[in-house]
Design an enzyme around this catalytic site. Sequence first.
Site, PDB file in Angstrom:
ATOM      1  N   CYS A 134      -5.537  -9.135   3.171  1.00 44.47           N
ATOM      2  CA  CYS A 134      -6.843  -8.221   3.588  1.00 44.47           C
ATOM      3  C   CYS A 134      -7.796  -9.165   4.553  1.00 44.47           C
ATOM      4  CB  CYS A 134      -7.257  -7.874   2.455  1.00 44.47           C
ATOM      5  SG  CYS A 134      -5.155  -6.485   2.172  1.00 44.47           S
TER       6      CYS A 134
ATOM      7  N   ASN B 235     -14.624  -5.349   2.625  1.00 44.95           N
ATOM      8  CA  ASN B 235     -13.953  -6.361   2.796  1.00 44.95           C
ATOM      9  C   ASN B 235     -15.476  -7.376   2.804  1.00 44.95           C
ATOM     10  OD1 ASN B 235     -11.535  -5.138   1.259  1.00 44.95           O
ATOM     11  ND2 ASN B 235     -10.402  -5.777   3.391  1.00 44.95           N
TER      12      ASN B 235
ATOM     13  N   GLY C 181      -7.742 -15.608  -0.485  1.00 51.39           N
ATOM     14  CA  GLY C 181      -6.955 -15.709   0.620  1.00 51.39           C
ATOM     15  C   GLY C 181      -5.787 -14.229   0.326  1.00 51.39           C
TER      16      GLY C 181
ATOM     17  N   LEU D 172      -7.594  -0.174  -2.989  1.00 45.53           N
ATOM     18  CA  LEU D 172      -7.160  -0.931  -3.749  1.00 45.53           C
ATOM     19  C   LEU D 172      -6.935  -2.503  -3.852  1.00 45.53           C
ATOM     20  CD1 LEU D 172      -3.680  -1.749  -3.262  1.00 45.53           C
ATOM     21  CD2 LEU D 172      -3.493   0.217  -3.063  1.00 45.53           C
TER      22      LEU D 172
ATOM     23  N   VAL E 158       0.822  -1.108   0.034  1.00 42.83           N
ATOM     24  CA  VAL E 158      -0.182   0.205   0.432  1.00 42.83           C
ATOM     25  C   VAL E 158       0.354   1.998  -0.310  1.00 42.83           C
ATOM     26  CG1 VAL E 158      -1.925   1.135   1.354  1.00 42.83           C
ATOM     27  CG2 VAL E 158      -1.790  -1.381   1.142  1.00 42.83           C
TER      28      VAL E 158
HETATM   29  N1  LIG Z   1      -2.040  -4.852   0.732  1.00 41.75           N
HETATM   30  C1  LIG Z   1      -3.563  -4.251   0.378  1.00 41.75           C
HETATM   31  O1  LIG Z   1      -3.954  -5.167  -1.115  1.00 41.75           O
HETATM   32  C2  LIG Z   1      -3.911  -3.960   0.398  1.00 41.75           C
HETATM   33  C3  LIG Z   1      -5.318  -3.127   0.595  1.00 41.75           C
HETATM   34  C4  LIG Z   1      -5.807  -1.885   1.588  1.00 41.75           C
HETATM   35  C5  LIG Z   1      -5.469  -2.031   2.685  1.00 41.75           C
HETATM   36  N2  LIG Z   1      -4.708  -2.646   2.882  1.00 41.75           N
HETATM   37  C6  LIG Z   1      -3.964  -2.528   4.241  1.00 41.75           C
HETATM   38  O2  LIG Z   1      -2.808  -1.240   4.295  1.00 41.75           O
HETATM   39  C7  LIG Z   1      -1.978  -1.623   5.562  1.00 41.75           C
HETATM   40  C8  LIG Z   1      -0.902  -1.981   4.874  1.00 41.75           C
HETATM   41  O3  LIG Z   1      -0.874  -2.900   3.926  1.00 41.75           O
HETATM   42  P1  LIG Z   1       0.613  -3.849   3.101  1.00 41.75           P
HETATM   43  O4  LIG Z   1      -0.110  -4.793   2.672  1.00 41.75           O
HETATM   44  O5  LIG Z   1       1.034  -2.680   2.298  1.00 41.75           O
HETATM   45  O6  LIG Z   1       1.751  -4.202   4.485  1.00 41.75           O
HETATM   46  P2  LIG Z   1       3.019  -4.486   3.999  1.00 41.75           P
HETATM   47  O7  LIG Z   1       3.499  -5.378   4.685  1.00 41.75           O
HETATM   48  O8  LIG Z   1       3.397  -5.174   2.777  1.00 41.75           O
HETATM   49  O9  LIG Z   1       4.180  -3.446   4.294  1.00 41.75           O
HETATM   50  C9  LIG Z   1       3.849  -2.802   5.354  1.00 41.75           C
HETATM   51  C10 LIG Z   1       5.382  -1.850   5.567  1.00 41.75           C
HETATM   52  O10 LIG Z   1       5.295  -1.414   7.221  1.00 41.75           O
HETATM   53  C11 LIG Z   1       6.690  -1.388   7.346  1.00 41.75           C
HETATM   54  N3  LIG Z   1       6.377  -1.191   8.595  1.00 41.75           N
HETATM   55  C12 LIG Z   1       6.330  -2.123   9.660  1.00 41.75           C
HETATM   56  N4  LIG Z   1       6.094  -0.982  11.066  1.00 41.75           N
HETATM   57  C13 LIG Z   1       6.918   0.104  10.599  1.00 41.75           C
HETATM   58  C14 LIG Z   1       7.043   1.035  11.117  1.00 41.75           C
HETATM   59  N5  LIG Z   1       6.813   1.197  12.845  1.00 41.75           N
HETATM   60  N6  LIG Z   1       7.805   1.915  10.765  1.00 41.75           N
HETATM   61  C15 LIG Z   1       8.079   2.399   9.594  1.00 41.75           C
HETATM   62  N7  LIG Z   1       7.594   0.644   8.645  1.00 41.75           N
HETATM   63  C16 LIG Z   1       7.100   0.316   9.359  1.00 41.75           C
HETATM   64  C17 LIG Z   1       7.531  -2.897   7.274  1.00 41.75           C
HETATM   65  O11 LIG Z   1       8.747  -3.068   6.913  1.00 41.75           O
HETATM   66  C18 LIG Z   1       7.166  -2.744   5.738  1.00 41.75           C
HETATM   67  O12 LIG Z   1       7.207  -2.840   4.518  1.00 41.75           O
HETATM   68  C19 LIG Z   1      -2.765  -3.164   6.263  1.00 41.75           C
HETATM   69  O13 LIG Z   1      -3.458  -2.128   7.423  1.00 41.75           O
HETATM   70  C20 LIG Z   1      -3.619  -3.127   5.544  1.00 41.75           C
HETATM   71  O14 LIG Z   1      -5.103  -4.001   5.853  1.00 41.75           O
HETATM   72  C21 LIG Z   1      -3.223  -3.981   2.097  1.00 41.75           C
END
Ligand SMILES: NC(=O)c1ccc[n+]([C@@H]2O[C@H](COP(=O)([O-])OP(=O)(O)OC[C@H]3O[C@@H](n4cnc5c(N)ncnc54)[C@H](O)[C@@H]3O)[C@@H](O)[C@H]2O)c1
Length: 440
Positions: A266, A214, A263, A156, A11
């Site tokens: 999310c 979701n 899977g 997204l 994201v």
């Molecule tokens: N992946 C998706 O399709 C999607 C879609 C909509 C919403 N979301 C939501 O968005 C959020 C992020 O999801 P994602 O898939 O990008 O996760 P991800 O695991 O791919 O990325 C998270 C990132 O945050 C970093 N991080 C963790 N703690 C940190 C900190 N204290 N300081 C700086 N960086 C830190 C991690 O190293 C990692 O790179 C989640 O809450 C998820 O539910 C995800």
Amino acid sequence: MNITVVGSGYVGLVCGAGFSEMGNHVICIDSDKNKIDLLNNGSIPIFEPGLQEVIKHNLSLGSLKFTTDLKAGLDRSNLCFIAVGTPQGEDGRADLSNVLDVAKSIGRLVEKDLYVINKSTVPIGTAALVKQTIYNELRLRNKDLKIEVISNPEFLREGAALTDFLRPDRVVIGSDSDEAIAVMKQLYARFTIRNNNLIIMDIKSAEMTKYAANALLATKISFMNEIANICERVKADVNLVRLGVGSDSRIGYSYIYPGCGYGGSCFPKDVQALVHTAKEHGYNPILIESVEIVNQNQKLVLVDKVTKRFENQISNLTLGIWGLSFKPETDDMREAPSVLIINELTKLGATFKVYDPKSSPIAKKYYLKDNLSIEYHTSKYDALKDVDALLLITEWKEFSSPDFEEMKKLMKQPIIFDGRNQYNKNLMHGFGFEYFQIGV
Ligand SMILES: NC(=O)c1ccc[n+]([C@@H]2O[C@H](COP(=O)([O-])OP(=O)(O)OC[C@H]3O[C@@H](n4cnc5c(N)ncnc54)[C@H](O)[C@@H]3O)[C@@H](O)[C@H]2O)c1
């Protein structure tokens, strides 16, 4: 505008790339130094169509920067997005430790008024918790700053993330501050100009909207999977039923494809988190709880079909696997049905020849690392040599029209278990395949 995005995962990276592409200056932060080094060298740690090009372009313009230094971002920005992971905690609730760590760090480092925008998917009430956490730290520093926390959930889809971000179905903003709403309107003007689809609401409703969306999508999938399972028992064909059902404009065709379970990072965790929130507030969400139960069972449907077909004689079988990622066009393996299917069949003694266009390295390193019965291949046909059957688990485009004659020559037995109903059963029988689908 000058923007900081904390968390450079699926994201955060898309967000950073998308905002910089629209002319803003963005600093993306991550606590993972290896990830930041890789990004600064023009590579990206994930596969997402089109993302690398946009990141490279904006890096070269200087409108996008990557660093582990949150202070550097905060000093230059008046908007700070939180896009860190919120994985499932032990009891099903969302684990907020990353989000609250970021909130604490902001409180410790910020030197000027700031809009903090929550993009991570977080339980209802988290914006207030983030605000309180930041103010607690400010108080310790005797700092009198104005911090507004806004909810801006992200919708997204991985695999189409950049397009979704640049041309969203809607942008949801949760805030009770007119000033904050005005800033968000300005930021998103270019993204929502086509159909004026910026939806403003109170913070809790915005947080709830993400979970409701979701949970509803997951419900459609589990519902159709349940219909598929009934179809099998009454000898109906779910592929036809899907067409008949989807043609109703009140229902629509999306998210009603039968398969071997959803899977990803999310749906599974967000459905569980919503169930937990409901129970915490004294409500028993029977329907939503069943959605995840149906899905867990559905992930095992292919295992059942294989064991039935081979009358439990699995121990000498070599199975070809097409697709590991939880869906096509991504390398994301989180909660992918493939992991459960492969591990269950491994327990019964099967070995595997596996091909996935993008996620084999990640599977090998993290998700199936202890499974020594897997041979990874770099072509879909290599993964078929002398196999007793093929299991199609993820519907990557390159699996949609393979050379069936070639496949038959390569396989020991022409048997396909199709977990995504990709082919026409009559055509497959014509080619001489024994062909199993979901719900047929
Ligand atoms: N992946 C998706 O399709 C999607 C879609 C909509 C919403 N979301 C939501 O968005 C959020 C992020 O999801 P994602 O898939 O990008 O996760 P991800 O695991 O791919 O990325 C998270 C990132 O945050 C970093 N991080 C963790 N703690 C940190 C900190 N204290 N300081 C700086 N960086 C830190 C991690 O190293 C990692 O790179 C989640 O809450 C998820 O539910 C995800």
